[in-house]
Motif scaffolding. Sequence first.
Motif, PDB file in Angstrom:
ATOM      1  N   LYS A  81       0.833  -1.198   0.000  1.00  0.00           N
ATOM      2  CA  LYS A  81       0.000   0.000   0.000  1.00  0.00           C
ATOM      3  C   LYS A  81       0.872   1.254   0.000  1.00  0.00           C
ATOM      4  O   LYS A  81       0.619   2.201  -0.765  1.00  0.00           O
ATOM      5  CB  LYS A  81      -0.909  -0.003   1.231  1.00  0.00           C
ATOM      6  CG  LYS A  81      -1.792   1.245   1.380  1.00  0.00           C
ATOM      7  CD  LYS A  81      -2.605   1.170   2.672  1.00  0.00           C
ATOM      8  CE  LYS A  81      -3.426   2.431   2.895  1.00  0.00           C
ATOM      9  NZ  LYS A  81      -4.578   2.515   1.964  1.00  0.00           N
ATOM     10  N   GLU A  85       1.183   4.167  -2.839  1.00  0.00           N
ATOM     11  CA  GLU A  85       0.945   5.579  -2.561  1.00  0.00           C
ATOM     12  C   GLU A  85       2.134   6.435  -2.990  1.00  0.00           C
ATOM     13  O   GLU A  85       1.960   7.537  -3.519  1.00  0.00           O
ATOM     14  CB  GLU A  85       0.656   5.771  -1.071  1.00  0.00           C
ATOM     15  CG  GLU A  85       0.248   7.184  -0.720  1.00  0.00           C
ATOM     16  CD  GLU A  85      -0.242   7.319   0.706  1.00  0.00           C
ATOM     17  OE1 GLU A  85       0.530   7.816   1.556  1.00  0.00           O
ATOM     18  OE2 GLU A  85      -1.398   6.924   0.973  1.00  0.00           O
ATOM     19  N   TYR A  88       1.871   6.386  -6.960  1.00  0.00           N
ATOM     20  CA  TYR A  88       0.671   6.836  -7.673  1.00  0.00           C
ATOM     21  C   TYR A  88      -0.209   7.796  -6.870  1.00  0.00           C
ATOM     22  O   TYR A  88      -1.217   8.263  -7.387  1.00  0.00           O
ATOM     23  CB  TYR A  88      -0.158   5.624  -8.090  1.00  0.00           C
ATOM     24  CG  TYR A  88       0.637   4.593  -8.856  1.00  0.00           C
ATOM     25  CD1 TYR A  88       1.203   4.904 -10.097  1.00  0.00           C
ATOM     26  CD2 TYR A  88       0.842   3.316  -8.345  1.00  0.00           C
ATOM     27  CE1 TYR A  88       1.942   3.959 -10.791  1.00  0.00           C
ATOM     28  CE2 TYR A  88       1.580   2.373  -9.039  1.00  0.00           C
ATOM     29  CZ  TYR A  88       2.132   2.700 -10.259  1.00  0.00           C
ATOM     30  OH  TYR A  88       2.873   1.769 -10.946  1.00  0.00           O
ATOM     31  N   GLN A  90      -2.182   9.097  -3.000  1.00  0.00           N
ATOM     32  CA  GLN A  90      -3.144   8.575  -2.040  1.00  0.00           C
ATOM     33  C   GLN A  90      -4.447   8.209  -2.736  1.00  0.00           C
ATOM     34  O   GLN A  90      -4.933   8.932  -3.604  1.00  0.00           O
ATOM     35  CB  GLN A  90      -3.408   9.613  -0.947  1.00  0.00           C
ATOM     36  CG  GLN A  90      -4.302   9.108   0.167  1.00  0.00           C
ATOM     37  CD  GLN A  90      -4.447  10.135   1.292  1.00  0.00           C
ATOM     38  OE1 GLN A  90      -3.647  11.051   1.405  1.00  0.00           O
ATOM     39  NE2 GLN A  90      -5.471   9.981   2.106  1.00  0.00           N
ATOM     40  N   ALA A  91      -4.987   7.059  -2.330  1.00  0.00           N
ATOM     41  CA  ALA A  91      -6.227   6.570  -2.941  1.00  0.00           C
ATOM     42  C   ALA A  91      -7.443   7.061  -2.173  1.00  0.00           C
ATOM     43  O   ALA A  91      -7.365   7.385  -0.983  1.00  0.00           O
ATOM     44  CB  ALA A  91      -6.219   5.039  -2.970  1.00  0.00           C
ATOM     45  N   CYS A  92      -8.564   7.103  -2.858  1.00  0.00           N
ATOM     46  CA  CYS A  92      -9.831   7.387  -2.194  1.00  0.00           C
ATOM     47  C   CYS A  92     -10.191   6.214  -1.280  1.00  0.00           C
ATOM     48  O   CYS A  92      -9.716   5.085  -1.488  1.00  0.00           O
ATOM     49  CB  CYS A  92     -10.934   7.600  -3.225  1.00  0.00           C
ATOM     50  SG  CYS A  92     -10.674   9.059  -4.277  1.00  0.00           S
ATOM     51  N   HIS A  95     -11.019   2.843  -2.887  1.00  0.00           N
ATOM     52  CA  HIS A  95     -10.118   2.412  -3.950  1.00  0.00           C
ATOM     53  C   HIS A  95      -8.756   2.045  -3.355  1.00  0.00           C
ATOM     54  O   HIS A  95      -8.382   2.530  -2.291  1.00  0.00           O
ATOM     55  CB  HIS A  95      -9.926   3.521  -4.993  1.00  0.00           C
ATOM     56  CG  HIS A  95     -11.174   3.902  -5.708  1.00  0.00           C
ATOM     57  ND1 HIS A  95     -11.575   3.303  -6.883  1.00  0.00           N
ATOM     58  CD2 HIS A  95     -12.144   4.825  -5.417  1.00  0.00           C
ATOM     59  CE1 HIS A  95     -12.724   3.836  -7.285  1.00  0.00           C
ATOM     60  NE2 HIS A  95     -13.082   4.757  -6.408  1.00  0.00           N
ATOM     61  N   THR A  97      -4.446   1.775  -3.695  1.00  0.00           N
ATOM     62  CA  THR A  97      -3.377   2.623  -4.242  1.00  0.00           C
ATOM     63  C   THR A  97      -2.809   2.084  -5.552  1.00  0.00           C
ATOM     64  O   THR A  97      -2.086   2.790  -6.250  1.00  0.00           O
ATOM     65  CB  THR A  97      -2.228   2.784  -3.233  1.00  0.00           C
ATOM     66  OG1 THR A  97      -1.649   1.495  -2.956  1.00  0.00           O
ATOM     67  CG2 THR A  97      -2.711   3.411  -1.945  1.00  0.00           C
ATOM     68  N   GLU A  99      -4.823   0.702  -8.006  1.00  0.00           N
ATOM     69  CA  GLU A  99      -5.952   0.473  -8.916  1.00  0.00           C
ATOM     70  C   GLU A  99      -5.541   0.697 -10.372  1.00  0.00           C
ATOM     71  O   GLU A  99      -5.019   1.747 -10.744  1.00  0.00           O
ATOM     72  CB  GLU A  99      -7.115   1.397  -8.567  1.00  0.00           C
ATOM     73  CG  GLU A  99      -8.365   1.081  -9.360  1.00  0.00           C
ATOM     74  CD  GLU A  99      -9.595   1.712  -8.757  1.00  0.00           C
ATOM     75  OE1 GLU A  99     -10.704   1.314  -9.129  1.00  0.00           O
ATOM     76  OE2 GLU A  99      -9.443   2.606  -7.907  1.00  0.00           O
ATOM     77  N   GLU A 120      -5.078  -3.943  -2.784  1.00  0.00           N
ATOM     78  CA  GLU A 120      -4.918  -2.560  -3.243  1.00  0.00           C
ATOM     79  C   GLU A 120      -5.364  -2.375  -4.693  1.00  0.00           C
ATOM     80  O   GLU A 120      -4.995  -1.406  -5.351  1.00  0.00           O
ATOM     81  CB  GLU A 120      -3.465  -2.122  -3.066  1.00  0.00           C
ATOM     82  CG  GLU A 120      -3.047  -1.982  -1.607  1.00  0.00           C
ATOM     83  CD  GLU A 120      -3.908  -0.986  -0.849  1.00  0.00           C
ATOM     84  OE1 GLU A 120      -4.104   0.139  -1.366  1.00  0.00           O
ATOM     85  OE2 GLU A 120      -4.413  -1.325   0.242  1.00  0.00           O
ATOM     86  N   ASN A 121      -6.154  -3.368  -5.199  1.00  0.00           N
ATOM     87  CA  ASN A 121      -6.769  -3.291  -6.529  1.00  0.00           C
ATOM     88  C   ASN A 121      -5.756  -3.297  -7.666  1.00  0.00           C
ATOM     89  O   ASN A 121      -6.037  -2.814  -8.759  1.00  0.00           O
ATOM     90  CB  ASN A 121      -7.668  -2.057  -6.648  1.00  0.00           C
ATOM     91  CG  ASN A 121      -8.758  -2.022  -5.599  1.00  0.00           C
ATOM     92  OD1 ASN A 121      -8.886  -1.038  -4.881  1.00  0.00           O
ATOM     93  ND2 ASN A 121      -9.536  -3.085  -5.475  1.00  0.00           N
TER      94      ASN A 121
END
Length: 423
Positions: A81, A85, A88, A90-92, A95, A97, A99, A120-121
Amino acid sequence: MDFLTDQRFAGIKPFHTKVWLSSPTMHGDEQKWVDEAIRTNWVSTVGTNINEIEKQMAEYIGCKYAVALSAGTAALHLAIKLAGEKLYGQACPNHGTLEGKKVFCSDCTFDASINPVGYENGKAVFIDTEYDTWNMSPGALEKAFELYPDVRLVVVTHLYGTPGKMEEIKRIADQHDALIVEDAAESLGAKYKINGKWVETGTLGQYSCISFNGNKIITGSAGGMFLTDSQEDADKVRKWSTQSREAAPWYQHKEIGYNYRMSNIIAGIIRGQLPYLQEHMNQKRAIWERYETGLKDLPVKMNPWDREKSAPNFWLSCLIINENAMAPTVRGEQDYLYKSESGKSSPSEILDAIAAFNAEGRPIWKPMHMQPIYRTNAFVTIEGTGVDVGADIFRRGLCLPSDNKMTVEQQNIVIDIIHRCFR
């Protein structure tokens, strides 16, 4: 097949107590620190035991910071994760990091190494194994970057306590501005020589992880650690692991968090185990060497390692049967069939034979690209070889009883059983 009545095994009696693959080895010191946690009422996720093992493990491994977590899987998740981050952003909250991003991953490993990419998709791309160490193939990794030049993250596992070819892997990753998450869950105590200097596994990635699961070289019954030289990264992982609470007088959160912190009781067990790490490694190496000597007249080889650049912790002793000595065998999704032939054997026959006499072995990790859940993922081999190395090692290999409480006499009986499988 009834091995107890098979004439090949006449005269061998089942072990009175089970000979395990790798079980916890307690020494008594563990109780002292667990009792102290209970006596002082520090039984949650803060306390002296946690502070001490973070300090001691960072000093042993040679990194600046260690964060004690509930499992090696938790450490891997937060490492992946964090890498996502960094790369790419910080993810919502709903979602990951990673995705929509691909990640290069070791193929011959336990799925706990890979699943956090999915958490982390992200989408794992599996990199084939090489025969020299049974770890990620640098050649296949180079090919993968040719196919997917936008990939920026590599997850590398050191299989069964044996370091991979990290000098080459790090060079390739650096050429492509890629970060490395090092899964050293199985290799605590193993060393690797890089740029002429011996270092511990756990220092060979931008983010590294170890495990204290019940069958590891030392154990807390559970637990893991995130390792880093960055205070910022250590603080971030520590915050995430405690539900991402902000420094406010009430519960306040700006990002998703997890209940991943280690308990002070588990840390007490680990604190009592740490002084015995070298002793356990010495015992494991002696087991590996006795197998190597005892099986040298058979058409098999022990799990390999680079004797110039690595010093494994010998967590598990494994063997691989020579191709010309493989008896007919087939595996389905959950079952298997094999045929006994004079002078030949198979992993399934050997595992069934030692199990009949109350000893535990295990198949080699089934490669990730062969797992039903990941069969649609990309898998990269060295171009032109036509060989799926991980699948071949899985087909011909097995993990032998490697418990450091196994006596020499018990191991000699296991070796005798293996010999008789080839009669």
